[in-house]
Design a protein around this motif. Structure first.
Motif: not given
Length: 234
Positions: A169-175, A223-228
């Protein structure tokens, strides 16, 4: 009797500890394993996972099926030719099968190109291996992939392994967080994401100051994935 139970007892004997001590080491209540061994009943899969995570020198394949060697050696932990950076960085962790709960796939760049915002499908041929990494257990990690390039140094170095959680969900991108971005033109890039002046773009920022920030049109992003998290060994 559950066929795994004698191997759990054998593992404890090999470690020189009691079943009670084994229970404490994996965070299980007293009697969880000993009752199962005495009564010949099954145990929950989470305790098998905990054993593998806490005793990484023992083969998960041996524990689950009785096949192969009980104790892993260097070659069985990293069954690829010497010099492959991604596997040398992961050799300290327990390799597992795709059916093992909590196993994370290490994938090739080709596999990640198939990310979509709604689902992520990995072909078996694109998986380089599955790994149990305890610190990533509760981070929603979908896959691991090796870093190439130096644009994110010193935070990420070439050859590091990053753990990625797909953004559905692109609304939850963490800047200002590191992201793996699949683009139509540039392929895969790893950058920090910031708002751009235009709502049609996202600003990609490198940690390496030799690389200036640039805008990515949103319609170029597949698409994107966050690096955790990441794995780095000297």
């Amino acid at each position: 009797m559950c066929k795994i139970l004698p191997r759990i007892k054998e593992l404890a004997d090999q470690e020189g500890i009691t079943i009670g001590a084994l229970e404490r080491s994996i965070g299980a209540s007293k009697g969880v394993l000993s009752r199962a061994i005495n009564n010949g009943t099954d145990i929950q899969s989470k305790w098998l996972q905990a054993i593998v995570e806490n005793y990484p020198r023992y083969s998960a394949q041996w524990l689950l099926s009785g096949e192969g060697e009980m104790i892993l050696n260097e070659n069985s932990q990293s069954s690829v030719k010497a010099g492959d950076n991604n596997f040398s960085r992961l050799s300290q962790y327990q390799r597992a099968s795709d059916s093992f709960i909590g196993a994370i796939p290490l994938v090739s760049e080709k596999a990640v190109g198939g990310i979509s915002n709604e689902y992520f499908s990995i072909k078996k041929d694109d998986v380089l291996g599955y790994y149990i990494i305890p610190k990533f257990r509760n981070l929603g990690v979908d896959f691991l992939i090796e870093v190439t390039g130096d644009s994110m140094m010193p935070h990420l170095s070439p050859g590091d392994i990053i753990a990625c959680s797909i953004i559905r969900n692109s609304k939850f991108i963490q800047w200002n967080k590191c992201h793996l971005i699949a683009t139509r033109e540039q392929g895969l890039i790893i950058k920090r994401i910031m708002p751009a002046e235009s709502n049609d773009n996202l600003k990609a920022v490198s940690d390496n100051k030799d690389y200036p920030p640039f805008d990515i049109p949103k319609d170029e992003i597949i698409s994107m994935a966050r690096v955790v998290g990441s794995i780095h060994l000297e």
